[in-house]
Motif scaffolding. Structure first.
Motif, short mmCIF file in Angstrom:
data_model
loop_
_atom_site.label_atom_id
_atom_site.label_comp_id
_atom_site.label_asym_id
_atom_site.label_seq_id
_atom_site.Cartn_x
_atom_site.Cartn_y
_atom_site.Cartn_z
N GLU A 1 -10.86 -13.97 -26.77
CA GLU A 1 -11.60 -13.93 -28.02
C GLU A 1 -11.35 -12.62 -28.77
O GLU A 1 -11.15 -12.62 -29.99
N ASN B 1 -13.86 -20.62 -29.83
CA ASN B 1 -13.31 -21.88 -30.34
C ASN B 1 -12.87 -21.75 -31.79
O ASN B 1 -11.80 -22.24 -32.16
N ASP B 2 -13.68 -21.07 -32.61
CA ASP B 2 -13.32 -20.86 -34.01
C ASP B 2 -12.03 -20.05 -34.14
O ASP B 2 -11.16 -20.37 -34.94
N VAL C 1 -9.64 -19.73 -31.90
CA VAL C 1 -8.50 -20.52 -31.42
C VAL C 1 -8.06 -21.49 -32.51
O VAL C 1 -6.86 -21.59 -32.82
N ASP C 2 -9.01 -22.20 -33.11
CA ASP C 2 -8.67 -23.15 -34.18
C ASP C 2 -8.03 -22.44 -35.37
O ASP C 2 -7.06 -22.93 -35.95
N LYS D 1 -3.79 -23.85 -27.64
CA LYS D 1 -5.03 -24.31 -28.26
C LYS D 1 -5.79 -25.25 -27.32
O LYS D 1 -6.98 -25.07 -27.06
N SER E 1 -7.02 -23.57 -24.01
CA SER E 1 -8.07 -22.56 -24.17
C SER E 1 -9.47 -23.14 -23.95
O SER E 1 -10.40 -22.41 -23.66
N ALA E 2 -9.60 -24.45 -24.08
CA ALA E 2 -10.91 -25.08 -23.82
C ALA E 2 -11.35 -24.84 -22.38
O ALA E 2 -12.54 -24.65 -22.11
N ARG F 1 -12.58 -21.27 -22.19
CA ARG F 1 -13.89 -21.20 -22.83
C ARG F 1 -14.98 -21.76 -21.93
O ARG F 1 -16.07 -21.19 -21.80
N HIS F 2 -14.69 -22.87 -21.26
CA HIS F 2 -15.67 -23.47 -20.35
C HIS F 2 -16.09 -22.47 -19.27
O HIS F 2 -17.27 -22.30 -19.00
N ASN G 1 -18.16 -19.58 -20.51
CA ASN G 1 -19.54 -19.96 -20.78
C ASN G 1 -20.41 -20.03 -19.52
O ASN G 1 -21.63 -20.10 -19.62
#
Length: 145
Positions: free
Chosen positions: A7, A33-34, A36-37, A50, A53-54, A57-58, A61
Motif C-alpha cells: 500500500e 484496493n483503491d 491497486v485499481d 492486480k 494483490s487480493a 489484502r486478505h 486485514n
C-alpha cells in the motif's frame, strides 16, 4: 506487513507519477484496493499483480481485532512464502513502468545507489522470493536451491 508495504509503495507511486486516469477519491481516503485499481488503470502494474494483490489484502486485514480468530486461520511461514512473490511482482511492474523524469520531481530524486557504495537497483542484489524463503529465523540460511 507485506500488505502495508504494498500500500505504501502504491501510494507513493500515486503521489509522484503522472497519471492518465484520475484518482477515484482523495489520496488520504484510498486504501490498498483503491491503490491497486488505480495503478492497474494507469498501466503501472499488470493484471496478475492486480488479481493476486487480493490475497495480500486478505492477510493484511487479519490484523483487525478478532479477524484471525473469526477465520480460524493463523498465517505462518508458508503464508509469507506465497504472498512475497505477489509483492515482488508488483514492485517489478512498478519498476518496469517508471520513468526517471516523470516519476519524481527533480528535487526529490534520490541517487540510484541511495547514497551508499553499492547499486541497490542491480538485479543480483535484490532479494528474490527464493532467497527470502531460504532464510529461516534463528537457523541462518538454509542450503539448497
Amino acid at each position: 506487513m507485506l500488505g502495508s508495504h504494498l500500500e505504501g509503495v502504491l501510494a507513493h507511486a500515486a503521489q509522484t507519477r503522472v497519471a492518465t486516469v484520475r484518482m477515484p477519491k482523495p489520496l488520504g481516503n484510498m486504501g490498498l484496493n483503491d491503490f491497486v485499481d488505480f495503478a492497474y488503470a494507469n498501466k503501472w502494474i499488470e493484471l496478475d499483480a492486480k488479481l493476486a494483490s487480493a490475497f495480500v489484502r486478505h492477510y493484511r486485514n487479519l490484523v483487525h481485532p478478532l479477524a484471525e480468530k473469526r477465520t480460524g486461520h493463523s498465517p505462518n511461514r508458508d503464508t509469507l512464502d506465497m504472498r512475497w512473490p505477489v509483492v515482488n511482482a508488483t514492485l517489478n511492474d512498478l519498476a518496469a513502468t517508471a520513468t526517471a523524469t516523470a516519476t519524481l520531481a527533480p528535487h526529490a530524486q534520490a541517487p540510484a545507489n541511495g547514497g551508499r557504495g553499492r547499486n541497490l537497483n542491480a538485479p543480483a542484489q535484490q532479494p528474490t522470493p527464493a532467497s527470502v524463503a531460504r532464510r529461516r529465523p534463528g537457523r541462518g540460511a538454509v542450503s539448497g536451491p
